[in-house]
Design a protein around this motif. Structure first.
Motif, PDB file in Angstrom:
ATOM      1  N   VAL A  24      -9.083 -50.347 -44.948  1.00  0.00           N
ATOM      2  CA  VAL A  24      -9.273 -51.533 -45.796  1.00  0.00           C
ATOM      3  C   VAL A  24      -7.934 -52.262 -45.990  1.00  0.00           C
ATOM      4  CG1 VAL A  24      -9.989 -52.361 -48.074  1.00  0.00           C
ATOM      5  CG2 VAL A  24     -11.305 -50.585 -46.945  1.00  0.00           C
ATOM      6  N   SER A  25      -6.858 -51.507 -46.170  1.00  0.00           N
ATOM      7  CA  SER A  25      -5.527 -52.117 -46.313  1.00  0.00           C
ATOM      8  C   SER A  25      -5.173 -52.928 -45.074  1.00  0.00           C
ATOM      9  CB  SER A  25      -4.462 -51.039 -46.521  1.00  0.00           C
ATOM     10  OG  SER A  25      -4.754 -50.305 -47.674  1.00  0.00           O
ATOM     11  N   TYR A  26      -5.495 -52.365 -43.910  1.00  0.00           N
ATOM     12  CA  TYR A  26      -5.226 -53.053 -42.645  1.00  0.00           C
ATOM     13  C   TYR A  26      -6.048 -54.347 -42.549  1.00  0.00           C
ATOM     14  CZ  TYR A  26      -5.061 -54.010 -37.641  1.00  0.00           C
ATOM     15  OH  TYR A  26      -4.907 -54.627 -36.421  1.00  0.00           O
ATOM     16  N   GLN A  27      -7.327 -54.268 -42.925  1.00  0.00           N
ATOM     17  CA  GLN A  27      -8.200 -55.452 -42.856  1.00  0.00           C
ATOM     18  C   GLN A  27      -7.695 -56.565 -43.778  1.00  0.00           C
ATOM     19  OE1 GLN A  27     -11.877 -53.410 -43.800  1.00  0.00           O
ATOM     20  NE2 GLN A  27     -12.578 -53.457 -41.687  1.00  0.00           N
ATOM     21  N   ILE A  28      -7.263 -56.179 -44.967  1.00  0.00           N
ATOM     22  CA  ILE A  28      -6.751 -57.176 -45.913  1.00  0.00           C
ATOM     23  C   ILE A  28      -5.434 -57.765 -45.402  1.00  0.00           C
ATOM     24  CG2 ILE A  28      -5.809 -57.522 -48.245  1.00  0.00           C
ATOM     25  CD1 ILE A  28      -7.961 -55.509 -49.222  1.00  0.00           C
ATOM     26  N   SER A  29      -4.607 -56.912 -44.814  1.00  0.00           N
ATOM     27  CA  SER A  29      -3.339 -57.395 -44.236  1.00  0.00           C
ATOM     28  C   SER A  29      -3.606 -58.432 -43.152  1.00  0.00           C
ATOM     29  CB  SER A  29      -2.536 -56.236 -43.648  1.00  0.00           C
ATOM     30  OG  SER A  29      -2.163 -55.341 -44.674  1.00  0.00           O
ATOM     31  N   GLU A  30      -4.648 -58.209 -42.367  1.00  0.00           N
ATOM     32  CA  GLU A  30      -5.000 -59.175 -41.314  1.00  0.00           C
ATOM     33  C   GLU A  30      -5.424 -60.518 -41.908  1.00  0.00           C
ATOM     34  OE1 GLU A  30      -7.927 -57.207 -38.733  1.00  0.00           O
ATOM     35  OE2 GLU A  30      -6.353 -57.220 -37.210  1.00  0.00           O
ATOM     36  N   VAL A  31      -6.160 -60.465 -43.020  1.00  0.00           N
ATOM     37  CA  VAL A  31      -6.583 -61.699 -43.701  1.00  0.00           C
ATOM     38  C   VAL A  31      -5.339 -62.459 -44.177  1.00  0.00           C
ATOM     39  CG1 VAL A  31      -7.739 -62.637 -45.755  1.00  0.00           C
ATOM     40  CG2 VAL A  31      -8.826 -60.815 -44.447  1.00  0.00           C
ATOM     41  N   ILE A  32      -4.389 -61.733 -44.763  1.00  0.00           N
ATOM     42  CA  ILE A  32      -3.167 -62.369 -45.281  1.00  0.00           C
ATOM     43  C   ILE A  32      -2.327 -62.911 -44.125  1.00  0.00           C
ATOM     44  CG2 ILE A  32      -1.015 -61.989 -46.568  1.00  0.00           C
ATOM     45  CD1 ILE A  32      -2.623 -59.971 -48.308  1.00  0.00           C
ATOM     46  N   GLU A  33      -2.256 -62.164 -43.021  1.00  0.00           N
ATOM     47  CA  GLU A  33      -1.537 -62.622 -41.820  1.00  0.00           C
ATOM     48  C   GLU A  33      -2.096 -63.977 -41.360  1.00  0.00           C
ATOM     49  OE1 GLU A  33       0.932 -61.595 -39.958  1.00  0.00           O
ATOM     50  OE2 GLU A  33       1.151 -59.431 -40.195  1.00  0.00           O
ATOM     51  N   SER A  34      -3.427 -64.056 -41.276  1.00  0.00           N
ATOM     52  CA  SER A  34      -4.034 -65.298 -40.789  1.00  0.00           C
ATOM     53  C   SER A  34      -3.801 -66.432 -41.784  1.00  0.00           C
ATOM     54  CB  SER A  34      -5.529 -65.117 -40.507  1.00  0.00           C
ATOM     55  OG  SER A  34      -6.218 -64.845 -41.698  1.00  0.00           O
ATOM     56  N   PHE A  35      -3.767 -66.083 -43.072  1.00  0.00           N
ATOM     57  CA  PHE A  35      -3.469 -67.091 -44.094  1.00  0.00           C
ATOM     58  C   PHE A  35      -2.045 -67.625 -43.907  1.00  0.00           C
ATOM     59  CE2 PHE A  35      -1.277 -68.047 -48.035  1.00  0.00           C
ATOM     60  CZ  PHE A  35      -2.052 -69.079 -48.534  1.00  0.00           C
ATOM     61  N   LEU A  36      -1.099 -66.727 -43.676  1.00  0.00           N
ATOM     62  CA  LEU A  36       0.308 -67.112 -43.507  1.00  0.00           C
ATOM     63  C   LEU A  36       0.483 -67.993 -42.272  1.00  0.00           C
ATOM     64  CD1 LEU A  36       2.206 -63.801 -44.366  1.00  0.00           C
ATOM     65  CD2 LEU A  36       1.765 -65.745 -45.839  1.00  0.00           C
ATOM     66  N   GLU A  37      -0.195 -67.622 -41.194  1.00  0.00           N
ATOM     67  CA  GLU A  37      -0.087 -68.419 -39.961  1.00  0.00           C
ATOM     68  C   GLU A  37      -0.675 -69.807 -40.167  1.00  0.00           C
ATOM     69  OE1 GLU A  37      -1.829 -66.089 -36.816  1.00  0.00           O
ATOM     70  OE2 GLU A  37      -0.401 -64.462 -37.209  1.00  0.00           O
ATOM     71  N   ARG A  38      -1.779 -69.853 -40.901  1.00  0.00           N
ATOM     72  CA  ARG A  38      -2.452 -71.137 -41.153  1.00  0.00           C
ATOM     73  C   ARG A  38      -1.561 -72.062 -41.981  1.00  0.00           C
ATOM     74  NH1 ARG A  38      -6.838 -69.057 -43.319  1.00  0.00           N
ATOM     75  NH2 ARG A  38      -6.490 -69.723 -45.462  1.00  0.00           N
TER      76      ARG A  38
END
Length: 196
Positions: free
Chosen positions: A175-189
Motif C-alpha cells: 500500500v505504501s508503494y501504491q501511494i508513493s506511485e500516486v504522489i510520484e505521478s502528482f509531482l510529475e504532473r
C-alpha cells in the motif's frame, strides 16, 4: 486562513482507527522527505503514544484558550474530546517543504478539503471490521477505546468514496508503494522538484 501557494500540497490520510493510516503515512513520507503536522487533542495519550510524536496533548483549558485566540485552522469534537490543527504549524511546515501530510479523522479531513479544494489529496486507508478489531486488540487498546472506535467504523467507512484515493491495507509495504506511485505521478504532473 493560510493561503496554499502554487506548488504546495496537503496529503491527508484518513480512515478507521486501526487501519494503519499513521504507519503508512510515515512510510510514504520518508520517500519524499515530507513534513507532517500533528493535531492538538484534549484526550489522554494511549500507552503507545508520545506527546510531540503522535499528537500534541493539551488540557481542555489550553485547547479552549487556543481556540479563543483563533489559532486553529480547523477543530472538531468527537466523543467529548477536542482535536484541532494549528494554522501556524501548517505555515511552518510549508516553510520547509512543499509537501505536507496529516493524519486526520473524516470530519477534520472534510473541513480542510472544503477550505483548500484541489490543494488537498485524500488517501482513505481501511481494513475490514474484524481486522481493525484485531489490530486494536493487538495494540492493547482499552475495552472502552475499542468499543468507541468500532462504534465509528461504519460512519467512517461512509467517507471512503468521497476521497480521491482509497486503499485496503492488507499489506503495508504494498500500500505504501501504491501511494508513493500516486504522489510520484502528482509531482510529475505539477513538475515539483524535490530532493528525494
Amino acid at each position: 486562513m493560510y493561503t496554499i501557494k502554487e506548488k504546495e500540497q496537503l496529503f491527508i490520510y484518513t480512515g478507521p482507527d486501526g487501519s494503519g493510516r499513521k504507519t503508512i503515512a510515515k512510510m510514504v513520507a520518508t520517500s519524499f522527505d515530507m513534513e507532517t503536522v500533528l493535531s492538538y487533542t484534549t484526550r489522554s495519550p494511549r500507552h503507545y503514544e508520545k506527546d510531540g510524536e503522535d499528537y500534541h496533548f493539551v488540557s481542555l483549558e489550553q485547547f479552549k484558550k487556543m481556540d479563543q485566540n483563533k489559532e486553529f485552522l480547523e477543530s472538531v469534537e468527537i466523543d467529548g474530546f477536542h482535536y484541532g490543527i494549528r494554522e501556524q504549524d501548517i505555515v511552518d511546515a510549508f516553510k520547509n517543504n512543499q509537501l505536507v501530510y496529516l493524519t486526520l479523522n473524516p470530519e477534520g479531513t472534510e473541513k480542510l478539503k472544503q477550505m483548500y479544494g484541489d490543494r488537498v489529496t485524500r488517501f482513505f486507508i481501511y481494513a475490514d471490521k474484524d481486522t481493525v478489531f484485531n489490530r486494536l486488540k493487538a495494540r492493547q487498546e482499552s475495552e472502552e477505546d475499542i468499543k468507541r472506535h468500532m462504534n465509528h467504523y461504519h460512519e467512517t467507512m461512509n467517507y471512503k468514496n468521497q476521497c480521491e484515493h482509497y486503499f485496503e491495507n492488507f499489506d503495508l509495504p504494498q500500500v505504501s508503494y501504491q501511494i508513493s506511485e500516486v504522489i510520484e505521478s502528482f509531482l510529475e504532473r505539477n513538475l515539483i522538484i524535490t530532493d528525494y
